[in-house]
Design a protein around this motif. Structure first.
Motif, PDB file in Angstrom:
ATOM      1  N   LEU A 150       0.827  -1.210   0.000  1.00  0.00           N
ATOM      2  CA  LEU A 150       0.000   0.000   0.000  1.00  0.00           C
ATOM      3  C   LEU A 150       0.857   1.254   0.000  1.00  0.00           C
ATOM      4  CD1 LEU A 150      -2.761   1.388   0.212  1.00  0.00           C
ATOM      5  CD2 LEU A 150      -2.630   1.107   2.701  1.00  0.00           C
ATOM      6  N   VAL A 151       1.900   1.270   0.827  1.00  0.00           N
ATOM      7  CA  VAL A 151       2.748   2.460   0.892  1.00  0.00           C
ATOM      8  C   VAL A 151       3.529   2.647  -0.408  1.00  0.00           C
ATOM      9  CG1 VAL A 151       4.817   1.394   1.878  1.00  0.00           C
ATOM     10  CG2 VAL A 151       4.295   3.758   2.421  1.00  0.00           C
ATOM     11  N   GLN A 152       3.853   1.553  -1.086  1.00  0.00           N
ATOM     12  CA  GLN A 152       4.562   1.657  -2.362  1.00  0.00           C
ATOM     13  C   GLN A 152       3.659   2.189  -3.467  1.00  0.00           C
ATOM     14  OE1 GLN A 152       6.044  -2.358  -2.814  1.00  0.00           O
ATOM     15  NE2 GLN A 152       8.005  -1.865  -1.864  1.00  0.00           N
ATOM     16  N   SER A 153       2.352   1.985  -3.326  1.00  0.00           N
ATOM     17  CA  SER A 153       1.415   2.451  -4.349  1.00  0.00           C
ATOM     18  C   SER A 153       0.994   3.899  -4.143  1.00  0.00           C
ATOM     19  CB  SER A 153       0.159   1.564  -4.350  1.00  0.00           C
ATOM     20  OG  SER A 153      -0.576   1.728  -3.141  1.00  0.00           O
ATOM     21  N   MET A 154       1.375   4.477  -3.016  1.00  0.00           N
ATOM     22  CA  MET A 154       0.959   5.840  -2.697  1.00  0.00           C
ATOM     23  C   MET A 154       2.006   6.849  -3.130  1.00  0.00           C
ATOM     24  SD  MET A 154      -0.602   5.110   1.103  1.00  0.00           S
ATOM     25  CE  MET A 154      -0.834   6.853   1.443  1.00  0.00           C
ATOM     26  N   GLY A 155       1.548   8.058  -3.371  1.00  0.00           N
ATOM     27  CA  GLY A 155       2.448   9.132  -3.749  1.00  0.00           C
ATOM     28  C   GLY A 155       3.104   9.763  -2.535  1.00  0.00           C
ATOM     29  N   GLU A 156       4.092  10.594  -2.770  1.00  0.00           N
ATOM     30  CA  GLU A 156       4.821  11.262  -1.694  1.00  0.00           C
ATOM     31  C   GLU A 156       3.885  12.173  -0.905  1.00  0.00           C
ATOM     32  OE1 GLU A 156       8.086  12.025   0.655  1.00  0.00           O
ATOM     33  OE2 GLU A 156       7.949  10.637  -1.042  1.00  0.00           O
ATOM     34  N   GLY A 157       3.897  12.009   0.401  1.00  0.00           N
ATOM     35  CA  GLY A 157       3.098  12.869   1.267  1.00  0.00           C
ATOM     36  C   GLY A 157       1.655  12.444   1.442  1.00  0.00           C
ATOM     37  N   GLU A 158       1.228  11.362   0.790  1.00  0.00           N
ATOM     38  CA  GLU A 158      -0.149  10.891   0.954  1.00  0.00           C
ATOM     39  C   GLU A 158      -0.337  10.282   2.338  1.00  0.00           C
ATOM     40  OE1 GLU A 158      -2.472   8.868  -2.092  1.00  0.00           O
ATOM     41  OE2 GLU A 158      -0.748   9.075  -3.434  1.00  0.00           O
ATOM     42  N   SER A 159      -1.564  10.342   2.815  1.00  0.00           N
ATOM     43  CA  SER A 159      -1.879   9.770   4.124  1.00  0.00           C
ATOM     44  C   SER A 159      -2.985   8.733   3.977  1.00  0.00           C
ATOM     45  CB  SER A 159      -2.316  10.869   5.104  1.00  0.00           C
ATOM     46  OG  SER A 159      -3.479  11.522   4.617  1.00  0.00           O
ATOM     47  N   ILE A 160      -3.209   7.973   5.037  1.00  0.00           N
ATOM     48  CA  ILE A 160      -4.241   6.943   5.018  1.00  0.00           C
ATOM     49  C   ILE A 160      -5.079   7.054   6.288  1.00  0.00           C
ATOM     50  CG2 ILE A 160      -2.907   5.307   3.634  1.00  0.00           C
ATOM     51  CD1 ILE A 160      -2.302   3.835   6.298  1.00  0.00           C
ATOM     52  N   TRP A 161      -6.257   6.466   6.235  1.00  0.00           N
ATOM     53  CA  TRP A 161      -7.099   6.391   7.425  1.00  0.00           C
ATOM     54  C   TRP A 161      -6.689   5.171   8.239  1.00  0.00           C
ATOM     55  CZ3 TRP A 161     -10.146  10.114   9.149  1.00  0.00           C
ATOM     56  CH2 TRP A 161     -10.617  11.076   8.248  1.00  0.00           C
ATOM     57  N   ILE A 162      -6.520   5.375   9.525  1.00  0.00           N
ATOM     58  CA  ILE A 162      -6.183   4.262  10.412  1.00  0.00           C
ATOM     59  C   ILE A 162      -7.057   4.346  11.661  1.00  0.00           C
ATOM     60  CG2 ILE A 162      -3.780   4.273   9.649  1.00  0.00           C
ATOM     61  CD1 ILE A 162      -3.151   5.392  12.525  1.00  0.00           C
ATOM     62  N   ARG A 163      -7.063   3.260  12.414  1.00  0.00           N
ATOM     63  CA  ARG A 163      -7.656   3.243  13.746  1.00  0.00           C
ATOM     64  C   ARG A 163      -6.621   2.645  14.695  1.00  0.00           C
ATOM     65  NH1 ARG A 163     -13.251   0.229  13.581  1.00  0.00           N
ATOM     66  NH2 ARG A 163     -12.054  -1.249  12.332  1.00  0.00           N
ATOM     67  N   ALA A 164      -6.569   3.164  15.898  1.00  0.00           N
ATOM     68  CA  ALA A 164      -5.589   2.677  16.873  1.00  0.00           C
ATOM     69  C   ALA A 164      -6.274   2.421  18.202  1.00  0.00           C
ATOM     70  CB  ALA A 164      -4.459   3.689  17.054  1.00  0.00           C
ATOM     71  N   ASP A 165      -5.833   1.399  18.886  1.00  0.00           N
ATOM     72  CA  ASP A 165      -6.382   1.045  20.191  1.00  0.00           C
ATOM     73  C   ASP A 165      -5.217   0.860  21.156  1.00  0.00           C
ATOM     74  OD1 ASP A 165      -8.028   0.339  22.226  1.00  0.00           O
ATOM     75  OD2 ASP A 165      -8.507  -1.661  21.480  1.00  0.00           O
ATOM     76  N   GLY A 166      -5.171   1.652  22.194  1.00  0.00           N
ATOM     77  CA  GLY A 166      -4.074   1.545  23.139  1.00  0.00           C
ATOM     78  C   GLY A 166      -3.821   2.877  23.834  1.00  0.00           C
ATOM     79  N   PRO A 167      -2.729   3.019  24.522  1.00  0.00           N
ATOM     80  CA  PRO A 167      -1.621   2.058  24.624  1.00  0.00           C
ATOM     81  C   PRO A 167      -1.885   0.958  25.652  1.00  0.00           C
ATOM     82  CG  PRO A 167      -1.121   4.020  25.885  1.00  0.00           C
ATOM     83  CD  PRO A 167      -2.437   4.282  25.215  1.00  0.00           C
ATOM     84  N   PHE A 168      -1.158  -0.156  25.474  1.00  0.00           N
ATOM     85  CA  PHE A 168      -1.245  -1.288  26.380  1.00  0.00           C
ATOM     86  C   PHE A 168       0.163  -1.711  26.789  1.00  0.00           C
ATOM     87  CE2 PHE A 168      -5.028  -1.658  23.613  1.00  0.00           C
ATOM     88  CZ  PHE A 168      -6.020  -1.595  24.582  1.00  0.00           C
ATOM     89  N   GLY A 169       0.229  -2.613  27.750  1.00  0.00           N
ATOM     90  CA  GLY A 169       1.521  -3.111  28.207  1.00  0.00           C
ATOM     91  C   GLY A 169       2.015  -2.354  29.424  1.00  0.00           C
ATOM     92  N   ASN A 170       2.956  -2.966  30.110  1.00  0.00           N
ATOM     93  CA  ASN A 170       3.463  -2.348  31.336  1.00  0.00           C
ATOM     94  C   ASN A 170       4.955  -2.612  31.478  1.00  0.00           C
ATOM     95  OD1 ASN A 170       3.423  -0.956  33.764  1.00  0.00           O
ATOM     96  ND2 ASN A 170       2.927  -2.773  34.958  1.00  0.00           N
ATOM     97  N   LEU A 171       5.715  -2.205  30.458  1.00  0.00           N
ATOM     98  CA  LEU A 171       7.166  -2.366  30.501  1.00  0.00           C
ATOM     99  C   LEU A 171       7.764  -1.136  31.182  1.00  0.00           C
ATOM    100  CD1 LEU A 171       9.517  -4.194  29.669  1.00  0.00           C
ATOM    101  CD2 LEU A 171       9.645  -2.935  27.520  1.00  0.00           C
ATOM    102  N   ARG A 172       7.594  -1.070  32.477  1.00  0.00           N
ATOM    103  CA  ARG A 172       8.022   0.098  33.238  1.00  0.00           C
ATOM    104  C   ARG A 172       9.421  -0.149  33.803  1.00  0.00           C
ATOM    105  NH1 ARG A 172       3.469   2.949  34.984  1.00  0.00           N
ATOM    106  NH2 ARG A 172       4.912   4.436  35.901  1.00  0.00           N
ATOM    107  N   LEU A 173      10.432   0.295  33.089  1.00  0.00           N
ATOM    108  CA  LEU A 173      11.813   0.141  33.536  1.00  0.00           C
ATOM    109  C   LEU A 173      12.315   1.474  34.080  1.00  0.00           C
ATOM    110  CD1 LEU A 173      13.259  -1.915  30.533  1.00  0.00           C
ATOM    111  CD2 LEU A 173      12.420  -2.786  32.714  1.00  0.00           C
ATOM    112  N   ASN A 174      12.760   1.462  35.299  1.00  0.00           N
ATOM    113  CA  ASN A 174      13.268   2.690  35.911  1.00  0.00           C
ATOM    114  C   ASN A 174      14.750   2.849  35.576  1.00  0.00           C
ATOM    115  OD1 ASN A 174      13.551   4.990  37.426  1.00  0.00           O
ATOM    116  ND2 ASN A 174      13.624   3.924  39.396  1.00  0.00           N
TER     117      ASN A 174
END
Length: 228
Positions: A150-174
């Motif tokens: 998909l990214v190879q078929s798109m022109g320079e600077g084009e954007s896409i619609w996405i959905r995101a769910d998160g953040p998740f995880g608990n990698l808490r390193l002090n």
């Protein structure tokens, strides 16, 4: 009949189906409803397991709604090829209810133009102070190969619609309490380390850590992959 349905669900859960026919894998698991119905014909007491399963799924959805995102579509700000088989995706933080996240956490990404059903987890490569969330996707399976195409078929600077769910995880390193921090990563596995590195540099600017030296050991299969 219950046994046949169970076997079908089991077969569709094999790795080949998960990688090459994810939609079939996801839809076939709806048959678990038929499995519970057929089992209840043998003994009505089996319905208690159905009630427990529904309650757990409902609890998971409610928890993800309040702790995760509203899962509203948003246009990416960056969607480009970053290296051999690597795609960089950046999108605004406003998609999330929890604007702040911790280094090492991950988000589930859905690209409706590829599949409305498939959600895949990716480590966050950006730091909490960054204005956008960044993930890097390695082309390995069927879905990720479609992302690269998909990214190879798109022109320079084009954007896409996405959905995101998160953040998740608990990698808490002090890691702030150490003077020397060593990162060891292989290939695209460097993505969570990138977020930590950016966070460390930001903490040094704000003088809120005692880290004096950072060592990164990164092994890549081909030299071109290191040109991030």
């Amino acid at each position: 009949m219950a046994g046949i349905v169970f076997i079908l669900i089991f077969v569709s859960s094999l790795e080949w189906f998960r990688r090459n026919a994810w939609e079939f894998f996801a839809i076939s698991h709806v048959l678990v409803i038929a499995y519970f119905i057929f089992c209840s014909f043998h003994t009505p007491k089996f319905l208690i397991y159905a009630y427990i399963s529904v309650a757990l799924v409902a609890f998971d959805l409610i928890l993800r709604f309040f702790l995760g995102t509203s899962v509203l579509p948003v246009r990416s700000t960056v969607f480009r090829k970053r290296g051999p088989g690597i795609v960089q995706l950046r999108f605004p933080k406003r998609i999330t209810k929890k604007v702040f996240y911790h280094p090492g956490q991950y988000v589930f990404i859905n690209i409706p133009s590829i599949s409305k059903l498939q959600w895949h987890p990716f480590s966050i490569s950006s730091a909490p102070h960054d204005k956008e969330i960044e993930v890097n996707i390695r082309s390995l399976g069927n879905w990720t190969s479609k992302v690269e195409a998909l990214v190879q078929s798109m022109g320079e600077g084009e954007s896409i619609w996405i959905r995101a769910d998160g953040p998740f995880g608990n990698l808490r390193l002090n890691y702030y309490r150490y003077k020397t921090v060593i990162f060891v990563a292989g290939g695209v596995g460097i993505t969570p380390s990138l977020g930590m590195l950016r966070d460390i540099f930001d903490s040094r600017k704000k003088k809120r850590s005692r880290i004096a030296r950072v060592i990164m050991i990164w092994a890549v299969p081909v030299e071109e992959e290191a040109n991030w």
